[in-house]
Design a protein around this motif. Structure first.
Motif, PDB file in Angstrom:
ATOM      1  N   VAL A 228       0.836  -1.202   0.000  1.00  0.00           N
ATOM      2  CA  VAL A 228       0.000   0.000   0.000  1.00  0.00           C
ATOM      3  C   VAL A 228       0.868   1.248   0.000  1.00  0.00           C
ATOM      4  N   ARG A 229       0.272   2.363  -0.429  1.00  0.00           N
ATOM      5  CA  ARG A 229       0.940   3.650  -0.352  1.00  0.00           C
ATOM      6  C   ARG A 229       0.821   4.179   1.077  1.00  0.00           C
ATOM      7  N   VAL A 230       1.780   5.013   1.450  1.00  0.00           N
ATOM      8  CA  VAL A 230       1.825   5.553   2.803  1.00  0.00           C
ATOM      9  C   VAL A 230       1.557   7.050   2.744  1.00  0.00           C
ATOM     10  N   GLY A 231       0.682   7.508   3.633  1.00  0.00           N
ATOM     11  CA  GLY A 231       0.392   8.933   3.743  1.00  0.00           C
ATOM     12  C   GLY A 231       0.706   9.413   5.151  1.00  0.00           C
ATOM     13  N   TYR A 232       0.522  10.692   5.379  1.00  0.00           N
ATOM     14  CA  TYR A 232       0.796  11.277   6.688  1.00  0.00           C
ATOM     15  C   TYR A 232      -0.438  11.997   7.204  1.00  0.00           C
ATOM     16  N   LYS A 233      -0.558  12.040   8.539  1.00  0.00           N
ATOM     17  CA  LYS A 233      -1.717  12.659   9.163  1.00  0.00           C
ATOM     18  C   LYS A 233      -1.282  13.193  10.527  1.00  0.00           C
ATOM     19  N   PHE A 234      -1.869  14.321  10.933  1.00  0.00           N
ATOM     20  CA  PHE A 234      -1.612  14.875  12.257  1.00  0.00           C
ATOM     21  C   PHE A 234      -2.726  14.447  13.194  1.00  0.00           C
TER      22      PHE A 234
ATOM     23  N   CYS B  60      -2.013   4.196   6.363  1.00  0.00           N
ATOM     24  CA  CYS B  60      -2.227   3.407   5.157  1.00  0.00           C
ATOM     25  C   CYS B  60      -3.248   4.144   4.297  1.00  0.00           C
ATOM     26  N   LYS B  61      -2.909   4.381   3.025  1.00  0.00           N
ATOM     27  CA  LYS B  61      -3.815   5.109   2.130  1.00  0.00           C
ATOM     28  C   LYS B  61      -5.050   4.299   1.767  1.00  0.00           C
ATOM     29  N   LYS B  62      -4.970   2.965   1.869  1.00  0.00           N
ATOM     30  CA  LYS B  62      -6.099   2.114   1.475  1.00  0.00           C
ATOM     31  C   LYS B  62      -7.131   1.986   2.580  1.00  0.00           C
ATOM     32  N   CYS B  63      -6.679   1.662   3.808  1.00  0.00           N
ATOM     33  CA  CYS B  63      -7.630   1.422   4.899  1.00  0.00           C
ATOM     34  C   CYS B  63      -7.648   2.524   5.955  1.00  0.00           C
ATOM     35  N   GLY B  64      -6.669   3.429   5.926  1.00  0.00           N
ATOM     36  CA  GLY B  64      -6.635   4.531   6.884  1.00  0.00           C
ATOM     37  C   GLY B  64      -6.056   4.180   8.240  1.00  0.00           C
ATOM     38  N   GLU B  65      -5.526   2.978   8.383  1.00  0.00           N
ATOM     39  CA  GLU B  65      -4.966   2.538   9.662  1.00  0.00           C
ATOM     40  C   GLU B  65      -3.663   3.281   9.962  1.00  0.00           C
ATOM     41  N   VAL B  66      -3.433   3.597  11.239  1.00  0.00           N
ATOM     42  CA  VAL B  66      -2.213   4.271  11.660  1.00  0.00           C
ATOM     43  C   VAL B  66      -1.099   3.230  11.716  1.00  0.00           C
ATOM     44  N   LEU B  67       0.031   3.492  11.008  1.00  0.00           N
ATOM     45  CA  LEU B  67       1.131   2.547  10.920  1.00  0.00           C
ATOM     46  C   LEU B  67       2.120   2.707  12.062  1.00  0.00           C
ATOM     47  N   ASP B  68       2.313   3.912  12.566  1.00  0.00           N
ATOM     48  CA  ASP B  68       3.243   4.157  13.675  1.00  0.00           C
ATOM     49  C   ASP B  68       2.522   3.917  14.974  1.00  0.00           C
TER      50      ASP B  68
END
Length: 104
Positions: free
Chosen positions: A79-85, A95-103
């Motif tokens: 999956v592609r990785v995005g960033y969020k505050f 995760c750009k697909k499911c929205g789960e927080v990876l860190d």
């Protein structure tokens, strides 16, 4: 670079396409990562003193970070990785697909 040490990644191109592995080392200055079991190199090593034995050893070589994708356990694919505050101001990878927080 959105891949860190300890992440599970899947190779998307090259001779090891489709292989999954854990990132052993991230080299951000060179834009490369070393993935466990991927890009195996053969090294002929000379004996270094009486305790270390010489011979042919197999070790992982660096691979360009553009050839790997983060492997999401929930989606079972790269999956592609995005960033969020977050509300507390922390910047986390998602995760750009499911929205789960990876860190964690």
């Amino acid at each position: 670079m959105n891949i860190k040490s300890g992440d599970t990644v899947v190779v998307i191109s090259g001779k090891d396409k489709g292989k999954k592995g854990k990132v052993l080392t991230a080299l951000p200055k060179e834009n490369k990562v070393i993935v466990q079991g991927v890009n195996m190199l053969t090294k002929h090593q000379k004996a270094q003193g009486p305790m270390q034995q010489g011979g042919i050893i197999h070790q992982e070589g660096p691979i360009n970070v553009s050839k790997v994708m983060y492997y999401c356990d929930k989606d079972k694919q790269g999956v592609r990785v995005g960033y969020k505050f977050l509300e507390n101001g922390d910047k986390v990878r998602i995760c750009k697909k499911c929205g789960e927080v990876l860190d964690k």
